[in-house]
Write a protein that holds these residues in place. Structure first.
Motif, PDB file in Angstrom:
ATOM      1  N   SER A   1       0.804  -1.216   0.000  1.00 15.50           N
ATOM      2  CA  SER A   1       0.000   0.000   0.000  1.00 15.50           C
ATOM      3  C   SER A   1       0.842   1.273   0.000  1.00 15.50           C
ATOM      4  CB  SER A   1      -0.920   0.020   1.223  1.00 15.50           C
ATOM      5  OG  SER A   1      -1.797  -1.082   1.196  1.00 15.50           O
ATOM      6  N   VAL A   2       2.150   1.131  -0.040  1.00 13.97           N
ATOM      7  CA  VAL A   2       3.005   2.317   0.042  1.00 13.97           C
ATOM      8  C   VAL A   2       4.003   2.362  -1.102  1.00 13.97           C
ATOM      9  CG1 VAL A   2       2.786   2.506   2.550  1.00 13.97           C
ATOM     10  CG2 VAL A   2       4.658   1.160   1.574  1.00 13.97           C
ATOM     11  N   ASP A   3       4.314   3.584  -1.512  1.00 17.24           N
ATOM     12  CA  ASP A   3       5.423   3.778  -2.433  1.00 17.24           C
ATOM     13  C   ASP A   3       6.734   3.500  -1.705  1.00 17.24           C
ATOM     14  OD1 ASP A   3       3.887   6.748  -3.875  1.00 17.24           O
ATOM     15  OD2 ASP A   3       3.565   4.617  -4.290  1.00 17.24           O
ATOM     16  N   ALA A   4       7.785   3.243  -2.472  1.00 20.16           N
ATOM     17  CA  ALA A   4       9.096   2.994  -1.869  1.00 20.16           C
ATOM     18  C   ALA A   4      10.169   3.687  -2.693  1.00 20.16           C
ATOM     19  CB  ALA A   4       9.366   1.495  -1.770  1.00 20.16           C
ATOM     20  N   ARG A  53      22.276  13.666   1.616  1.00 20.11           N
ATOM     21  CA  ARG A  53      21.507  12.525   1.113  1.00 20.11           C
ATOM     22  C   ARG A  53      20.881  12.889  -0.223  1.00 20.11           C
ATOM     23  NH1 ARG A  53      16.621  11.148   4.787  1.00 20.11           N
ATOM     24  NH2 ARG A  53      15.649  12.812   3.540  1.00 20.11           N
ATOM     25  N   GLU A  54      20.914  11.957  -1.161  1.00 24.18           N
ATOM     26  CA  GLU A  54      20.333  12.238  -2.463  1.00 24.18           C
ATOM     27  C   GLU A  54      19.398  11.108  -2.889  1.00 24.18           C
ATOM     28  OE1 GLU A  54      22.815  12.335  -5.927  1.00 24.18           O
ATOM     29  OE2 GLU A  54      24.016  10.613  -5.301  1.00 24.18           O
ATOM     30  N   PHE A  55      18.415  11.508  -3.633  1.00 21.54           N
ATOM     31  CA  PHE A  55      17.435  10.582  -4.187  1.00 21.54           C
ATOM     32  C   PHE A  55      18.088   9.733  -5.271  1.00 21.54           C
ATOM     33  CE2 PHE A  55      13.413   9.135  -5.706  1.00 21.54           C
ATOM     34  CZ  PHE A  55      13.438   9.211  -7.093  1.00 21.54           C
ATOM     35  N   VAL A  56      17.826   8.430  -5.223  1.00 13.41           N
ATOM     36  CA  VAL A  56      18.318   7.519  -6.253  1.00 13.41           C
ATOM     37  C   VAL A  56      17.184   7.124  -7.197  1.00 13.41           C
ATOM     38  CG1 VAL A  56      19.295   5.234  -6.691  1.00 13.41           C
ATOM     39  CG2 VAL A  56      20.157   6.634  -4.791  1.00 13.41           C
ATOM     40  N   GLY A  57      16.091   6.663  -6.630  1.00 13.75           N
ATOM     41  CA  GLY A  57      14.965   6.249  -7.444  1.00 13.75           C
ATOM     42  C   GLY A  57      13.789   5.853  -6.588  1.00 13.75           C
ATOM     43  N   SER A  58      12.641   5.753  -7.219  1.00 18.76           N
ATOM     44  CA  SER A  58      11.426   5.391  -6.495  1.00 18.76           C
ATOM     45  C   SER A  58      10.575   4.452  -7.336  1.00 18.76           C
ATOM     46  CB  SER A  58      10.624   6.635  -6.127  1.00 18.76           C
ATOM     47  OG  SER A  58      10.195   7.307  -7.300  1.00 18.76           O
ATOM     48  N   ILE A  59       9.640   3.821  -6.657  1.00 17.44           N
ATOM     49  CA  ILE A  59       8.729   2.896  -7.325  1.00 17.44           C
ATOM     50  C   ILE A  59       7.368   3.027  -6.670  1.00 17.44           C
ATOM     51  CG2 ILE A  59       9.406   0.964  -5.813  1.00 17.44           C
ATOM     52  CD1 ILE A  59       9.106  -0.849  -8.335  1.00 17.44           C
ATOM     53  N   ASN A  60       6.327   2.981  -7.484  1.00 12.04           N
ATOM     54  CA  ASN A  60       4.997   3.132  -6.900  1.00 12.04           C
ATOM     55  C   ASN A  60       4.555   1.819  -6.248  1.00 12.04           C
ATOM     56  OD1 ASN A  60       4.433   1.597  -9.164  1.00 12.04           O
ATOM     57  ND2 ASN A  60       2.682   2.823  -9.809  1.00 12.04           N
ATOM     58  N   ARG A  61       3.413   1.872  -5.590  1.00 18.21           N
ATOM     59  CA  ARG A  61       3.014   0.736  -4.762  1.00 18.21           C
ATOM     60  C   ARG A  61       2.783  -0.544  -5.556  1.00 18.21           C
ATOM     61  NH1 ARG A  61      -1.784   3.885  -2.089  1.00 18.21           N
ATOM     62  NH2 ARG A  61      -0.093   5.400  -2.161  1.00 18.21           N
ATOM     63  N   SER A  62       2.358  -0.409  -6.805  1.00 19.35           N
ATOM     64  CA  SER A  62       2.100  -1.610  -7.613  1.00 19.35           C
ATOM     65  C   SER A  62       3.321  -2.066  -8.401  1.00 19.35           C
ATOM     66  CB  SER A  62       0.945  -1.337  -8.575  1.00 19.35           C
ATOM     67  OG  SER A  62       1.302  -0.311  -9.490  1.00 19.35           O
ATOM     68  N   GLY A  84       6.575   4.750   2.141  1.00 12.66           N
ATOM     69  CA  GLY A  84       5.508   5.625   2.601  1.00 12.66           C
ATOM     70  C   GLY A  84       5.808   7.076   2.302  1.00 12.66           C
ATOM     71  N   GLN A  85       5.617   7.479   1.047  1.00 17.19           N
ATOM     72  CA  GLN A  85       5.951   8.846   0.668  1.00 17.19           C
ATOM     73  C   GLN A  85       5.003   9.850   1.320  1.00 17.19           C
ATOM     74  OE1 GLN A  85       6.100   9.572  -3.545  1.00 17.19           O
ATOM     75  NE2 GLN A  85       7.099  11.563  -3.290  1.00 17.19           N
ATOM     76  N   LYS A  86       5.576  10.929   1.799  1.00 11.50           N
ATOM     77  CA  LYS A  86       4.785  12.009   2.364  1.00 11.50           C
ATOM     78  C   LYS A  86       4.138  12.798   1.230  1.00 11.50           C
ATOM     79  CE  LYS A  86       7.745  12.482   6.426  1.00 11.50           C
ATOM     80  NZ  LYS A  86       8.642  13.382   7.207  1.00 11.50           N
ATOM     81  N   PRO A  87       3.001  13.401   1.489  1.00 11.16           N
ATOM     82  CA  PRO A  87       2.295  14.128   0.432  1.00 11.16           C
ATOM     83  C   PRO A  87       3.102  15.271  -0.157  1.00 11.16           C
ATOM     84  CG  PRO A  87       0.884  13.767   2.330  1.00 11.16           C
ATOM     85  CD  PRO A  87       2.263  13.382   2.752  1.00 11.16           C
ATOM     86  N   ALA A  88       3.193  15.323  -1.455  1.00  8.35           N
ATOM     87  CA  ALA A  88       3.724  16.461  -2.203  1.00  8.35           C
ATOM     88  C   ALA A  88       5.216  16.719  -2.016  1.00  8.35           C
ATOM     89  CB  ALA A  88       2.949  17.736  -1.854  1.00  8.35           C
ATOM     90  N   VAL A  89       5.925  15.860  -1.358  1.00 10.88           N
ATOM     91  CA  VAL A  89       7.369  16.046  -1.191  1.00 10.88           C
ATOM     92  C   VAL A  89       8.078  14.731  -1.414  1.00 10.88           C
ATOM     93  CG1 VAL A  89       7.183  17.992   0.394  1.00 10.88           C
ATOM     94  CG2 VAL A  89       7.230  15.655   1.292  1.00 10.88           C
ATOM     95  N   ARG A  90       9.367  14.824  -1.740  1.00 14.41           N
ATOM     96  CA  ARG A  90      10.160  13.613  -1.911  1.00 14.41           C
ATOM     97  C   ARG A  90      10.776  13.246  -0.562  1.00 14.41           C
ATOM     98  NH1 ARG A  90      13.695  13.582  -7.086  1.00 14.41           N
ATOM     99  NH2 ARG A  90      11.821  12.773  -8.062  1.00 14.41           N
ATOM    100  N   ASP A  91       9.932  12.868   0.327  1.00 23.21           N
ATOM    101  CA  ASP A  91      10.348  12.443   1.652  1.00 23.21           C
ATOM    102  C   ASP A  91       9.424  11.311   2.072  1.00 23.21           C
ATOM    103  OD1 ASP A  91      10.892  14.135   4.874  1.00 23.21           O
ATOM    104  OD2 ASP A  91      11.703  12.280   4.022  1.00 23.21           O
ATOM    105  N   TYR A  92       9.916  10.512   2.980  1.00 28.27           N
ATOM    106  CA  TYR A  92       9.219   9.287   3.329  1.00 28.27           C
ATOM    107  C   TYR A  92       9.115   9.145   4.839  1.00 28.27           C
ATOM    108  CZ  TYR A  92       9.589   8.029  -1.550  1.00 28.27           C
ATOM    109  OH  TYR A  92       9.453   8.035  -2.928  1.00 28.27           O
TER     110      TYR A  92
END
Length: 120
Positions: A31-34, A45-54, A99-107
């Motif tokens: 149920s969560v993005d990762a 810290r830098e973003f590498v990549g993300s994947i949606n819940r499905s 569990g991405q926070k709304p509207a930001v690239r934070d979890y």
């Protein structure tokens, strides 16, 4: 209690491949993005990549696009980071997040990190 545990880090040579895993417990993982982040010595810290819940959509930082692939197995509550053609500058502690926070690239949830060291 939510836990994210990374594994698979290590010392490799430039040009090698490595796969990181991150296994979750204590949450409905499907149920969560990762995402994966990294922190190199002396850097933010830098973003590498993300994947949606499905697992049907991914996003990557320009520095890793074409070399890194994120995937997930919701039945195993695990997200993966496949890294190929590793470069010296990929040396960092790699963190998974969920569990991405709304509207930001934070979890909301973070792992403890796993060290990846690329040598020449």
């Amino acid at each position: 209690q939510v836990q994210l545990v990374e594994s698979g880090g290590g010392l490799v040579q430039a040009g090698d491949s490595l796969r990181l895993s991150c296994t979750a417990s204590g949450l409905m993982f499907g149920s969560v993005d990762a995402a994966w982040f990294r922190r190199a010595p002396g850097k933010e810290r830098e973003f590498v990549g993300s994947i949606n819940r499905s697992g049907t959509a991914t996003d990557y930082a320009p520095s890793v696009k074409g070399r890194f692939i994120i995937s997930r197995d919701n039945a195993k509550k695990t997200v993966y980071l496949q890294m190929i053609s590793l470069k010296l500058e990929d040396t960092a502690v790699y963190y998974c997040a969920a569990g991405q926070k709304p509207a930001v690239r934070d979890y909301y949830f973070w792992g403890q990190g796993t060290q990846v060291t690329v040598s020449s």
